[in-house]
Design a protein around this motif. Structure first.
Motif, PDB file in Angstrom:
ATOM      1  N   ILE A 114       0.826  -1.201   0.000  1.00  0.00           N
ATOM      2  CA  ILE A 114       0.000   0.000   0.000  1.00  0.00           C
ATOM      3  C   ILE A 114       0.869   1.264   0.000  1.00  0.00           C
ATOM      4  O   ILE A 114       1.915   1.313   0.654  1.00  0.00           O
ATOM      5  CB  ILE A 114      -0.971  -0.017   1.208  1.00  0.00           C
ATOM      6  N   ALA A 115       0.443   2.235  -0.793  1.00  0.00           N
ATOM      7  CA  ALA A 115       1.096   3.550  -0.851  1.00  0.00           C
ATOM      8  C   ALA A 115       2.553   3.474  -1.277  1.00  0.00           C
ATOM      9  O   ALA A 115       3.352   4.349  -0.927  1.00  0.00           O
ATOM     10  CB  ALA A 115       0.967   4.276   0.487  1.00  0.00           C
ATOM     11  N   ALA A 116       2.895   2.464  -2.078  1.00  0.00           N
ATOM     12  CA  ALA A 116       4.302   2.315  -2.477  1.00  0.00           C
ATOM     13  C   ALA A 116       4.812   3.532  -3.235  1.00  0.00           C
ATOM     14  O   ALA A 116       5.986   3.900  -3.119  1.00  0.00           O
ATOM     15  CB  ALA A 116       4.472   1.059  -3.323  1.00  0.00           C
ATOM     16  N   LEU A 170     -11.467  -1.881  -1.775  1.00  0.00           N
ATOM     17  CA  LEU A 170     -10.626  -2.067  -2.954  1.00  0.00           C
ATOM     18  C   LEU A 170     -10.847  -0.894  -3.889  1.00  0.00           C
ATOM     19  O   LEU A 170     -11.950  -0.692  -4.399  1.00  0.00           O
ATOM     20  CB  LEU A 170     -10.988  -3.379  -3.655  1.00  0.00           C
ATOM     21  N   ALA A 171      -9.807  -0.101  -4.097  1.00  0.00           N
ATOM     22  CA  ALA A 171      -9.927   1.095  -4.931  1.00  0.00           C
ATOM     23  C   ALA A 171      -8.527   1.578  -5.276  1.00  0.00           C
ATOM     24  O   ALA A 171      -7.546   1.135  -4.673  1.00  0.00           O
ATOM     25  CB  ALA A 171     -10.706   2.192  -4.186  1.00  0.00           C
ATOM     26  N   PRO A 172      -8.416   2.519  -6.223  1.00  0.00           N
ATOM     27  CA  PRO A 172      -7.089   3.051  -6.526  1.00  0.00           C
ATOM     28  C   PRO A 172      -6.398   3.687  -5.328  1.00  0.00           C
ATOM     29  O   PRO A 172      -5.164   3.701  -5.246  1.00  0.00           O
ATOM     30  CB  PRO A 172      -7.372   4.079  -7.624  1.00  0.00           C
ATOM     31  N   LYS A 173      -7.180   4.202  -4.382  1.00  0.00           N
ATOM     32  CA  LYS A 173      -6.608   4.780  -3.173  1.00  0.00           C
ATOM     33  C   LYS A 173      -7.544   4.510  -2.004  1.00  0.00           C
ATOM     34  O   LYS A 173      -8.742   4.806  -2.074  1.00  0.00           O
ATOM     35  CB  LYS A 173      -6.407   6.292  -3.347  1.00  0.00           C
ATOM     36  N   VAL A 174      -7.008   3.927  -0.931  1.00  0.00           N
ATOM     37  CA  VAL A 174      -7.783   3.709   0.292  1.00  0.00           C
ATOM     38  C   VAL A 174      -6.930   4.143   1.476  1.00  0.00           C
ATOM     39  O   VAL A 174      -5.713   4.269   1.369  1.00  0.00           O
ATOM     40  CB  VAL A 174      -8.196   2.222   0.458  1.00  0.00           C
ATOM     41  N   GLU A 175      -7.576   4.373   2.614  1.00  0.00           N
ATOM     42  CA  GLU A 175      -6.819   4.694   3.820  1.00  0.00           C
ATOM     43  C   GLU A 175      -6.046   3.463   4.263  1.00  0.00           C
ATOM     44  O   GLU A 175      -6.491   2.327   4.091  1.00  0.00           O
ATOM     45  CB  GLU A 175      -7.769   5.144   4.932  1.00  0.00           C
ATOM     46  N   VAL A 201      -3.826   0.066 -10.786  1.00  0.00           N
ATOM     47  CA  VAL A 201      -3.182  -0.089  -9.491  1.00  0.00           C
ATOM     48  C   VAL A 201      -4.281   0.022  -8.443  1.00  0.00           C
ATOM     49  O   VAL A 201      -4.975   1.037  -8.370  1.00  0.00           O
ATOM     50  CB  VAL A 201      -2.107   0.992  -9.258  1.00  0.00           C
ATOM     51  N   LEU A 202      -4.457  -1.029  -7.643  1.00  0.00           N
ATOM     52  CA  LEU A 202      -5.559  -1.078  -6.689  1.00  0.00           C
ATOM     53  C   LEU A 202      -5.021  -1.311  -5.289  1.00  0.00           C
ATOM     54  O   LEU A 202      -4.220  -2.230  -5.067  1.00  0.00           O
ATOM     55  CB  LEU A 202      -6.533  -2.210  -7.058  1.00  0.00           C
ATOM     56  N   GLU A 203      -5.464  -0.489  -4.345  1.00  0.00           N
ATOM     57  CA  GLU A 203      -5.093  -0.684  -2.947  1.00  0.00           C
ATOM     58  C   GLU A 203      -6.174  -1.495  -2.248  1.00  0.00           C
ATOM     59  O   GLU A 203      -7.364  -1.423  -2.616  1.00  0.00           O
ATOM     60  CB  GLU A 203      -4.868   0.663  -2.260  1.00  0.00           C
ATOM     61  N   LEU A 204      -5.764  -2.248  -1.229  1.00  0.00           N
ATOM     62  CA  LEU A 204      -6.658  -3.219  -0.601  1.00  0.00           C
ATOM     63  C   LEU A 204      -6.452  -3.240   0.907  1.00  0.00           C
ATOM     64  O   LEU A 204      -5.341  -3.425   1.384  1.00  0.00           O
ATOM     65  CB  LEU A 204      -6.370  -4.614  -1.184  1.00  0.00           C
ATOM     66  N   VAL A 205      -7.543  -3.056   1.635  1.00  0.00           N
ATOM     67  CA  VAL A 205      -7.543  -3.250   3.091  1.00  0.00           C
ATOM     68  C   VAL A 205      -8.852  -3.931   3.456  1.00  0.00           C
ATOM     69  O   VAL A 205      -9.767  -4.072   2.635  1.00  0.00           O
ATOM     70  CB  VAL A 205      -7.413  -1.912   3.859  1.00  0.00           C
ATOM     71  N   GLY A 206      -8.948  -4.375   4.706  1.00  0.00           N
ATOM     72  CA  GLY A 206     -10.211  -4.918   5.165  1.00  0.00           C
ATOM     73  C   GLY A 206     -11.284  -3.846   5.157  1.00  0.00           C
ATOM     74  O   GLY A 206     -11.001  -2.651   5.288  1.00  0.00           O
TER      75      GLY A 206
END
Length: 222
Positions: A114-116, A170-175, A201-206
């Motif tokens: 995330i946030a690389a 799941l989105a291009p940018k998440v917290e 590019v998709l970011e992923l968190v719970g």
């Protein structure tokens, strides 16, 4: 589908192999240590022994020939120094892309961080900073291969071994946040054969959204 997974004995990879085998795919786990072959077989995958830090694109091409997709889920792992973040998280990712291109395998899913793109946070431990820089470089390399590769970069948050929930953001940018390795594996399995994720590019968190609905939102995004 025949899906080759680099880092085939990793915690995400073993979960992914099991999910792919259960749905009828033919996963192949690339492993460095032959002692891990039985674990890969138990997950329903074919183990293939190759050291991504000590091989060539030509040799690796032989291992991915005939695949429908490749997944980079390898990592130097905890306890490794900064140098191995470069040789595994950066260089091996690029080597897999080279081999996939030579083998005519277009689909490539990268498990990143995330946030690389933002680089390491100020004051980061030097090894963690090297890890983030390696992930950023690997992602940049893959994004430069659009003419030859149908890539997707998945950037999970902090990984846990908790049971999967089946619900994510799941989105291009998440917290920033946590996500279970099981849920990462489930999203990778869904992403592999979803054309709408190509070039994303998709970011992923719970989170609160069932994975199938999260994937539908990616398909429907303008």
């Amino acid at each position: 589908m025949r899906i080759v997974i680099a880092g085939g004995h990793g915690k995400i990879a073993l979960r992914l192999e099991r999910l792919l085998a259960e749905r009828g795919d033919s996963p192949v786990g690339l492993i460095r240590n032959p002692d891990h072959a039985d674990d890969v077989r138990a997950a329903g995958a074919e183990p293939v022994v190759i050291d991504l830090e000590d091989t060539t694109a030509t040799r690796l091409t032989e291992k991915v020939m005939g695949a429908d997709a490749v997944v980079f889920a390898a990592g130097a792992g905890p306890g490794s120094g900064a140098a191995r973040k470069t040789t595994v998280d950066r260089d091996a990712a690029a080597l897999l892309a080279d081999a996939a291109s030579l083998a005519g395998v277009r689909r490539y899913v990268m498990v990143s961080a995330i946030a690389a793109d933002e680089g390491p946070p100020p004051g980061s431990d030097p090894v963690f900073a090297a890890y983030i820089e390696a992930k950023r470089a690997a992602d940049d390399d893959l994004r430069g291969r659009s003419l030859e590769t149908d890539w997707t970069i998945l950037r999970p948050g902090r990984l846990t071994d908790d049971p999967g929930t089946g619900r994510v953001r799941l989105a291009p940018k998440v917290e920033r946040g946590e996500v279970t390795r099981q849920d990462v594996a489930a999203v990778v399995a869904a992403v592999i054969d979803e054309p709408a994720t190509i070039g994303q590019v998709l970011e992923l968190v719970g989170g609160p959204t069932p994975i199938d609905e999260a994937m539908a939102s990616v398909r429907n995004r303008p």
